[in-house]
Design a protein around this motif. Structure first.
Motif, PDB file in Angstrom:
ATOM      1  N   ARG A  16     -33.252  16.024  23.515  1.00  0.00           N
ATOM      2  CA  ARG A  16     -33.376  14.969  24.519  1.00  0.00           C
ATOM      3  C   ARG A  16     -32.171  14.045  24.363  1.00  0.00           C
ATOM      4  NH1 ARG A  16     -38.825  15.302  25.763  1.00  0.00           N
ATOM      5  NH2 ARG A  16     -40.243  15.748  24.041  1.00  0.00           N
ATOM      6  N   ARG A  17     -32.224  12.900  25.044  1.00  0.00           N
ATOM      7  CA  ARG A  17     -31.201  11.884  24.808  1.00  0.00           C
ATOM      8  C   ARG A  17     -31.360  11.312  23.404  1.00  0.00           C
ATOM      9  NH1 ARG A  17     -32.051   7.501  29.009  1.00  0.00           N
ATOM     10  NH2 ARG A  17     -34.184   8.289  28.995  1.00  0.00           N
ATOM     11  N   GLY A  18     -30.263  10.827  22.849  1.00  0.00           N
ATOM     12  CA  GLY A  18     -30.314  10.275  21.512  1.00  0.00           C
ATOM     13  C   GLY A  18     -30.337  11.360  20.455  1.00  0.00           C
ATOM     14  N   VAL A  19     -30.736  10.966  19.238  1.00  0.00           N
ATOM     15  CA  VAL A  19     -30.758  11.874  18.099  1.00  0.00           C
ATOM     16  C   VAL A  19     -31.974  11.551  17.237  1.00  0.00           C
ATOM     17  CG1 VAL A  19     -29.479  12.765  16.100  1.00  0.00           C
ATOM     18  CG2 VAL A  19     -28.227  11.818  18.059  1.00  0.00           C
ATOM     19  N   GLY A  20     -32.576  12.566  16.638  1.00  0.00           N
ATOM     20  CA  GLY A  20     -33.632  12.370  15.664  1.00  0.00           C
ATOM     21  C   GLY A  20     -33.330  13.179  14.411  1.00  0.00           C
ATOM     22  N   ILE A  21     -33.558  12.585  13.237  1.00  0.00           N
ATOM     23  CA  ILE A  21     -33.284  13.264  11.970  1.00  0.00           C
ATOM     24  C   ILE A  21     -34.445  13.035  11.011  1.00  0.00           C
ATOM     25  CG2 ILE A  21     -31.804  13.294   9.908  1.00  0.00           C
ATOM     26  CD1 ILE A  21     -29.444  12.623  11.690  1.00  0.00           C
ATOM     27  N   ALA A  22     -34.836  14.083  10.301  1.00  0.00           N
ATOM     28  CA  ALA A  22     -35.795  13.977   9.200  1.00  0.00           C
ATOM     29  C   ALA A  22     -35.083  14.441   7.942  1.00  0.00           C
ATOM     30  CB  ALA A  22     -37.030  14.826   9.459  1.00  0.00           C
ATOM     31  N   PHE A  66     -37.770   9.568   8.434  1.00  0.00           N
ATOM     32  CA  PHE A  66     -37.592   9.905   9.836  1.00  0.00           C
ATOM     33  C   PHE A  66     -36.676   8.841  10.429  1.00  0.00           C
ATOM     34  CE2 PHE A  66     -41.702  12.409  11.107  1.00  0.00           C
ATOM     35  CZ  PHE A  66     -41.357  13.399  10.209  1.00  0.00           C
ATOM     36  N   SER A  67     -35.630   9.264  11.123  1.00  0.00           N
ATOM     37  CA  SER A  67     -34.729   8.300  11.760  1.00  0.00           C
ATOM     38  C   SER A  67     -34.432   8.751  13.183  1.00  0.00           C
ATOM     39  CB  SER A  67     -33.426   8.154  10.967  1.00  0.00           C
ATOM     40  OG  SER A  67     -32.681   9.362  10.978  1.00  0.00           O
ATOM     41  N   ARG A  68     -34.140   7.799  14.035  1.00  0.00           N
ATOM     42  CA  ARG A  68     -33.740   8.133  15.393  1.00  0.00           C
ATOM     43  C   ARG A  68     -32.886   7.010  15.955  1.00  0.00           C
ATOM     44  NH1 ARG A  68     -37.373   7.134  20.389  1.00  0.00           N
ATOM     45  NH2 ARG A  68     -38.176   5.044  20.036  1.00  0.00           N
ATOM     46  N   VAL A  69     -32.105   7.359  16.973  1.00  0.00           N
ATOM     47  CA  VAL A  69     -31.290   6.375  17.658  1.00  0.00           C
ATOM     48  C   VAL A  69     -31.381   6.652  19.153  1.00  0.00           C
ATOM     49  CG1 VAL A  69     -29.175   7.754  17.459  1.00  0.00           C
ATOM     50  CG2 VAL A  69     -29.013   5.281  17.773  1.00  0.00           C
ATOM     51  N   LYS A  70     -31.507   5.592  19.918  1.00  0.00           N
ATOM     52  CA  LYS A  70     -31.549   5.708  21.369  1.00  0.00           C
ATOM     53  C   LYS A  70     -30.153   5.386  21.900  1.00  0.00           C
ATOM     54  CE  LYS A  70     -34.941   2.737  21.586  1.00  0.00           C
ATOM     55  NZ  LYS A  70     -36.008   1.857  22.111  1.00  0.00           N
ATOM     56  N   GLY A  71     -29.523   6.372  22.484  1.00  0.00           N
ATOM     57  CA  GLY A  71     -28.157   6.195  22.967  1.00  0.00           C
ATOM     58  C   GLY A  71     -27.552   7.548  23.259  1.00  0.00           C
ATOM     59  N   LYS A  72     -26.261   7.572  23.436  1.00  0.00           N
ATOM     60  CA  LYS A  72     -25.580   8.821  23.739  1.00  0.00           C
ATOM     61  C   LYS A  72     -25.522   9.718  22.497  1.00  0.00           C
ATOM     62  CE  LYS A  72     -22.754   6.787  27.393  1.00  0.00           C
ATOM     63  NZ  LYS A  72     -21.379   6.536  27.897  1.00  0.00           N
ATOM     64  N   THR A  73     -25.929  10.954  22.665  1.00  0.00           N
ATOM     65  CA  THR A  73     -25.995  11.875  21.540  1.00  0.00           C
ATOM     66  C   THR A  73     -24.638  12.049  20.869  1.00  0.00           C
ATOM     67  OG1 THR A  73     -27.766  13.076  22.667  1.00  0.00           O
ATOM     68  CG2 THR A  73     -26.687  14.196  20.831  1.00  0.00           C
ATOM     69  N   ALA A  74     -23.597  12.297  21.659  1.00  0.00           N
ATOM     70  CA  ALA A  74     -22.278  12.574  21.108  1.00  0.00           C
ATOM     71  C   ALA A  74     -21.740  11.413  20.280  1.00  0.00           C
ATOM     72  CB  ALA A  74     -21.299  12.904  22.237  1.00  0.00           C
ATOM     73  N   GLY A 167     -35.858  11.524  28.514  1.00  0.00           N
ATOM     74  CA  GLY A 167     -36.485  10.694  27.496  1.00  0.00           C
ATOM     75  C   GLY A 167     -35.703  10.805  26.190  1.00  0.00           C
ATOM     76  N   PHE A 168     -36.058   9.973  25.225  1.00  0.00           N
ATOM     77  CA  PHE A 168     -35.379   9.971  23.937  1.00  0.00           C
ATOM     78  C   PHE A 168     -36.130  10.823  22.916  1.00  0.00           C
ATOM     79  CE2 PHE A 168     -34.036   5.867  25.795  1.00  0.00           C
ATOM     80  CZ  PHE A 168     -32.660   6.041  25.720  1.00  0.00           C
ATOM     81  N   VAL A 169     -35.403  11.325  21.924  1.00  0.00           N
ATOM     82  CA  VAL A 169     -36.035  12.017  20.801  1.00  0.00           C
ATOM     83  C   VAL A 169     -36.954  11.032  20.084  1.00  0.00           C
ATOM     84  CG1 VAL A 169     -35.669  13.223  18.616  1.00  0.00           C
ATOM     85  CG2 VAL A 169     -34.034  13.525  20.484  1.00  0.00           C
ATOM     86  N   THR A 170     -38.173  11.455  19.798  1.00  0.00           N
ATOM     87  CA  THR A 170     -39.178  10.586  19.173  1.00  0.00           C
ATOM     88  C   THR A 170     -39.498  11.073  17.756  1.00  0.00           C
ATOM     89  OG1 THR A 170     -41.148  11.838  19.840  1.00  0.00           O
ATOM     90  CG2 THR A 170     -40.203  10.313  21.469  1.00  0.00           C
ATOM     91  N   PHE A 171     -40.198  10.210  17.008  1.00  0.00           N
ATOM     92  CA  PHE A 171     -40.674  10.619  15.686  1.00  0.00           C
ATOM     93  C   PHE A 171     -41.679  11.753  15.801  1.00  0.00           C
ATOM     94  CE2 PHE A 171     -39.747   5.990  14.644  1.00  0.00           C
ATOM     95  CZ  PHE A 171     -38.538   6.279  14.025  1.00  0.00           C
TER      96      PHE A 171
END
Length: 212
Positions: A16-22, A66-74, A167-171
């Protein structure tokens, strides 16, 4: 599947938009007696930490972040990855395995995630493992059954029902992919490619590129 992984390891989602990392230091949480509902409830009830200067949101446990950011993926992928590792004082060369969402989802987002992981592998002795991601309707149904629908939609933000990758990547995306990967039989790969994505038309591709 987790039994075949060395720690620490990380999961990266960009479907999705943004990035999510575990980021995992050990299998403490996922080796517990929790059932699926317990995990979703844990995410629902956990207190979120915000790093406001970086627009980063975190859920922190003893051996898991768990981390995520709402914004441009690149623009945010490398930054979020670096900041997440810093929370556990882990260096990039210490990561043993990268789990990466390869689809379904945003075609552009999936390519960015795969390219980032492939780039890391070129310079580091790291294992790559593709994992499934979940489109909005499928994960929404799961979250509804787990009584976390409201929290999922709140994290998702603005999304279009006719575009399943918005939508954004979620937890909850991170959790769903981890739970699925735990029971899935996959092998390490030398290079990641999007397995399947939402191949956009010219106009949607342009808009998607501007939003990433």
């Amino acid at each position: 599947m987790f039994s075949q992984l060395e720690f620490p390891f990380a999961l990266i989602l960009t479907h999705r938009r943004g990035v999510g990392i575990a980021l995992f230091k050990s299998d403490l949480i996922f080796s517990s007696s929790f059932n699926e509902l317990d995990y979703y409830t844990l995410i629902k009830n956990s207190k979120m930490t915000q790093i406001r200067d970086d627009n980063i949101e975190l859920l922190e446990f003893e051996d898991l972040i768990f981390s995520r950011v709402k914004g441009k993926t690149a623009e945010n992928l490398f930054h979020l990855y670096t900041k997440t590792l810093e929370r556990f004082s882990i260096k990039s060369h210490e990561i043993k395995t990268l789990l990466v969402g390869t689809g379904p989802g945003s075609f552009t987002g999936l390519r960015l995630g795969c390219a980032f992981a492939n780039g890391l592998k070129m310079g580091l002795p790291i294992n790559l493992l593709p994992v499934k991601t979940f489109l909005t309707p499928e994960l929404l149904e799961i979250c509804r059954k787990m009584s976390v629908e409201h929290e999922f939609i709140e994290q998702l933000g603005d999304y279009q029902e006719d575009d399943e990758s918005t939508g954004f990547v979620t937890f909850f995306d991170l959790l769903a992919s981890l739970l699925h990967a735990r029971n899935e039989d996959r092998i390490f790969v030398d290079s990641l490619i999007p397995e399947y994505g939402r191949e956009p038309g010219p106009v949607i591709k342009l808009n998607e590129g501007l939003n990433k």
